[in-house]
Design an enzyme around this catalytic site. Structure first.
Site, PDB file in Angstrom:
ATOM      1  N   ARG A 203       0.816  -1.215   0.000  1.00 51.01           N
ATOM      2  CA  ARG A 203       0.000   0.000   0.000  1.00 51.01           C
ATOM      3  C   ARG A 203       0.850   1.265   0.000  1.00 51.01           C
ATOM      4  O   ARG A 203       0.440   2.279  -0.552  1.00 51.01           O
ATOM      5  CB  ARG A 203      -0.981  -0.034   1.174  1.00 51.01           C
TER       6      ARG A 203
ATOM      7  N   ARG B  82       2.090  13.140  -9.523  1.00 56.56           N
ATOM      8  CA  ARG B  82       2.012  14.586  -9.251  1.00 56.56           C
ATOM      9  C   ARG B  82       3.319  15.289  -9.641  1.00 56.56           C
ATOM     10  O   ARG B  82       3.294  16.411 -10.146  1.00 56.56           O
ATOM     11  CB  ARG B  82       1.703  14.839  -7.778  1.00 56.56           C
TER      12      ARG B  82
ATOM     13  N   HIS C 227       3.136  15.815 -13.213  1.00 53.20           N
ATOM     14  CA  HIS C 227       2.228  16.926 -13.505  1.00 53.20           C
ATOM     15  C   HIS C 227       2.927  18.271 -13.338  1.00 53.20           C
ATOM     16  O   HIS C 227       2.548  19.257 -13.973  1.00 53.20           O
ATOM     17  CB  HIS C 227       0.996  16.877 -12.592  1.00 53.20           C
TER      18      HIS C 227
ATOM     19  N   SER D 153       8.406   0.146   7.690  1.00 47.99           N
ATOM     20  CA  SER D 153       9.456  -0.530   8.452  1.00 47.99           C
ATOM     21  C   SER D 153      10.846   0.004   8.126  1.00 47.99           C
ATOM     22  O   SER D 153      11.746  -0.051   8.956  1.00 47.99           O
ATOM     23  CB  SER D 153       9.434  -2.030   8.173  1.00 47.99           C
TER      24      SER D 153
ATOM     25  N   SER E 164      -2.797   1.278   8.174  1.00 50.01           N
ATOM     26  CA  SER E 164      -3.608   2.293   7.489  1.00 50.01           C
ATOM     27  C   SER E 164      -3.225   3.716   7.864  1.00 50.01           C
ATOM     28  O   SER E 164      -3.127   4.583   6.997  1.00 50.01           O
ATOM     29  CB  SER E 164      -5.097   2.076   7.767  1.00 50.01           C
TER      30      SER E 164
ATOM     31  N   GLU F  41      -0.051   4.782   6.080  1.00 46.62           N
ATOM     32  CA  GLU F  41      -0.250   4.971   4.638  1.00 46.62           C
ATOM     33  C   GLU F  41      -1.033   6.244   4.341  1.00 46.62           C
ATOM     34  O   GLU F  41      -0.716   6.990   3.413  1.00 46.62           O
ATOM     35  CB  GLU F  41      -0.942   3.747   4.044  1.00 46.62           C
TER      36      GLU F  41
ATOM     37  N   ASP G 205       1.268  14.911  -0.480  1.00 44.26           N
ATOM     38  CA  ASP G 205       0.453  15.996  -1.044  1.00 44.26           C
ATOM     39  C   ASP G 205       0.924  17.351  -0.520  1.00 44.26           C
ATOM     40  O   ASP G 205       0.980  18.333  -1.270  1.00 44.26           O
ATOM     41  CB  ASP G 205      -1.027  15.787  -0.718  1.00 44.26           C
TER      42      ASP G 205
END
Length: 186
Positions: A46, A57, A60, A88, A150, A153, A161
């Site tokens: 993930r 990005r 872009h 990890s 989760s 990630e 971002d």
């Protein structure tokens, strides 16, 4: 619990990770990206999905960016930067990528939970995200109700971002400029 209650908990967890990322280390990573001829992005599982979005990005923005392992990815040179996302910091394939990049003289930026990991020892900058993950030797400073890694990630995705926004500011770009490089063969 309903979806809104879970969303509040998740947002609270993210508020315990993202604001605690070292600002100076983020600035160092930004400078490494700006100085690199090419940026190579790598991650497994993930984290690999997250870093692919970052590579897109960067493209872009008009930067030469690649995802390690894709068939059209060229070789890394001494003026390249390898960005690795690994909770990890010890995933074997990613350790091998870091060793190869180091041998060539390329720079390495690592986004991880464990700042003492094998990849961290080779990295030029380490972005530490304190989040729990069953794959990391370091548990992180907070707990999460979310499954497995989760929170890490999500946090790495939001951090990348933020990094894009920092780069946009440095390069005097806006979303419209970047959209001009958006895929037109979809």
């Amino acid at each position: 619990m309903n979806n809104q209650e879970y969303a509040k908990i998740i947002l609270n967890e993210l508020n315990q990770t993202i604001p605690h990322i070292d600002v100076d280390k983020a600035e160092q990573m930004k400078q490494l990206i700006l100085q690199a001829d090419e940026i190579f992005c790598a991650g497994a599982g993930r984290s690999g999905f997250q870093v692919k979005g970052f590579a897109m990005r960067l493209m872009h923005m008009g930067l030469k960016s690649y995802v390690v392992g894709e068939t059209c990815t060229p070789n890394i040179g001494k003026d390249g930067l390898l960005v690795i996302c690994s909770g990890s910091g010890s995933t074997k394939s990613l350790v091998c990528h870091a060793q190869k990049a180091k041998e060539i003289g390329a720079k390495i930026a690592l986004i991880t939970i464990d700042p003492d990991s094998p990849i961290a020892q080779m990295a030029d900058v380490v972005i530490e995200i304190s989040a729990p993950s069953p794959k990391s030797a370091k548990a992180g400073a907070i707990t999460s109700i979310q499954p497995m890694g989760s929170l890490f990630e999500q946090s790495e995705g939001l951090f990348m971002d933020c990094m894009i926004m920092m780069l946009m500011e440095a390069k005097h770009m806006d979303s419209d400029t970047m959209f001009g490089r958006h895929a037109n063969l979809e």
